[in-house]
Write a protein that holds these residues in place. Structure first.
Motif, PDB file in Angstrom:
ATOM      1  N   GLU A 261      15.504  24.887  55.820  1.00  0.00           N
ATOM      2  CA  GLU A 261      15.769  26.241  55.345  1.00  0.00           C
ATOM      3  C   GLU A 261      15.572  26.350  53.832  1.00  0.00           C
ATOM      4  OE1 GLU A 261      16.490  30.190  56.225  1.00  0.00           O
ATOM      5  OE2 GLU A 261      16.257  28.483  57.591  1.00  0.00           O
ATOM      6  N   ASP A 262      15.968  25.319  53.087  1.00  0.00           N
ATOM      7  CA  ASP A 262      15.799  25.323  51.634  1.00  0.00           C
ATOM      8  C   ASP A 262      14.334  25.483  51.250  1.00  0.00           C
ATOM      9  OD1 ASP A 262      18.482  25.083  51.162  1.00  0.00           O
ATOM     10  OD2 ASP A 262      18.432  22.958  50.638  1.00  0.00           O
ATOM     11  N   TYR A 263      13.482  24.692  51.899  1.00  0.00           N
ATOM     12  CA  TYR A 263      12.067  24.740  51.556  1.00  0.00           C
ATOM     13  C   TYR A 263      11.424  26.045  52.021  1.00  0.00           C
ATOM     14  CZ  TYR A 263      11.831  20.046  49.671  1.00  0.00           C
ATOM     15  OH  TYR A 263      11.994  18.942  48.871  1.00  0.00           O
ATOM     16  N   LYS A 264      11.840  26.526  53.169  1.00  0.00           N
ATOM     17  CA  LYS A 264      11.315  27.800  53.657  1.00  0.00           C
ATOM     18  C   LYS A 264      11.598  28.911  52.646  1.00  0.00           C
ATOM     19  CE  LYS A 264      11.812  31.143  57.417  1.00  0.00           C
ATOM     20  NZ  LYS A 264      12.491  31.451  58.694  1.00  0.00           N
ATOM     21  N   ASN A 265      12.825  28.970  52.167  1.00  0.00           N
ATOM     22  CA  ASN A 265      13.203  30.000  51.199  1.00  0.00           C
ATOM     23  C   ASN A 265      12.480  29.813  49.870  1.00  0.00           C
ATOM     24  OD1 ASN A 265      14.951  31.125  53.061  1.00  0.00           O
ATOM     25  ND2 ASN A 265      16.726  29.973  52.318  1.00  0.00           N
ATOM     26  N   PHE A 266      12.314  28.560  49.443  1.00  0.00           N
ATOM     27  CA  PHE A 266      11.651  28.263  48.175  1.00  0.00           C
ATOM     28  C   PHE A 266      10.183  28.699  48.214  1.00  0.00           C
ATOM     29  CE2 PHE A 266       9.999  25.194  44.904  1.00  0.00           C
ATOM     30  CZ  PHE A 266      10.779  25.643  43.843  1.00  0.00           C
ATOM     31  N   TYR A 267       9.490  28.328  49.292  1.00  0.00           N
ATOM     32  CA  TYR A 267       8.090  28.739  49.443  1.00  0.00           C
ATOM     33  C   TYR A 267       7.981  30.262  49.491  1.00  0.00           C
ATOM     34  CZ  TYR A 267       6.948  23.887  50.833  1.00  0.00           C
ATOM     35  OH  TYR A 267       6.760  22.514  50.876  1.00  0.00           O
TER      36      TYR A 267
END
Length: 275
Positions: A261-267
């Protein structure tokens, strides 16, 4: 139908092609998680000599192989191999060259110690990945660099390929990790880099005969669009340097359940800013 965003991962190690080190596990799990989120994903890594081609079903991609990469006025053949990572069916491309990657199995870890040709190895790897992506005509929205062997990619993209349509809209993310190398790169590293017509200003932050792990990572930060801390233990000097740059920064999260979820939001945030 809305076109899926593309993410290109440039990894130092990926399991199961190499043993399950922390870097190799992330090199496998992060791209697969990203693909499950709905992105279109491709991944690159070096083809180390200990990788069993038959067991891992690697095969050469003739249409992508055949060009030479010039380093220090010497031509080095670029060989591209590919495999499909199961069960996700994600394509993994391997950058191969007998001079730089064909270690015997007991010497695989030379890549993370300090063989004298590490400078040329990372130059070859960066150029090999970029040229192959161009041949594929695969335009990534995000280019995520993992491991110090990918640290030259941001500089090469921004200074050697600034007008290339393949990368014109790409956001470059560089991952800070704690896997380092001993000592410094070859004392002629800067001289070899200037053969690509980089200016003194392009290399001002590393313009010395002693380019170590810290300096190499700082160079990657300078030319990236965003930074992630992907291991808990990262030199504080690098974290401070990244934060001072003012670029988007994703902190390390020890909660593995929040990883995807962290990377999804960051991208998503990066791509929204570019639209």
């Amino acid at each position: 139908m809305k076109e899926r965003k593309k993410v290109l991962y440039i990894s130092q190690e990926i399991a199961p092609y190499l043993p399950e080190s922390p870097m190799a596990i992330v090199g496998r799990d992060l791209p697969q998680s990203t693909q499950e989120m709905g992105y279109e994903v491709r991944t690159f890594m070096p083809k180390f000599g200990c990788i069993n081609e038959r067991r891992n079903q690697l095969h050469e991609v003739i249409r992508l192989s055949g060009m030479n990469v010039v380093i220090d006025d010497t031509d080095h053949p670029l060989i591209i191999k590919v495999a499909t990572l199961q069960p996700s069916r994600m394509q993994v491309y391997f950058i191969d060259n007998d001079d730089y990657f064909q270690f015997s199995p007991d010497k695989r870890l030379e890549i993370v110690s300090s063989p004298e040709d590490n400078d040329e190895r990372i130059m070859f790897f960066a150029r090999g990945v970029i040229e192959t992506a161009r041949k594929l005509r695969w335009n990534p929205a995000v280019i995520h660099c993992m491991g110090w062997t990918s640290a030259l990619v941001p500089l090469f993209l921004r200074k050697l390929y600034p007008d290339d349509p393949t990368f014109a809209n790409s956001k470059i993310v560089f991952a800070l990790r704690n896997e380092d190398f001993e000592g410094s790169l070859d004392s002629r590293f800067i001289e070899k880099m200037k053969m690509y017509e980089f200016s003194g200003d392009d290399l001002k932050d590393i313009d010395s005969d002693s380019v170590d792990f810290i300096a190499l990572n700082k160079l990657a930060i300078d030319y990236s669009d965003a930074i992630v801390q992907s291991t808990e233990s990262v030199p504080q000097e690098l974290i401070d340097y990244a934060l001072q740059s003012g670029k988007p920064f994703l902190n390390f999260n020890p909660d593995s359940k929040q990883f995807t979820e962290d990377y999804k939001n960051f991208y998503s945030t990066l791509l929204e800013e570019s639209e």
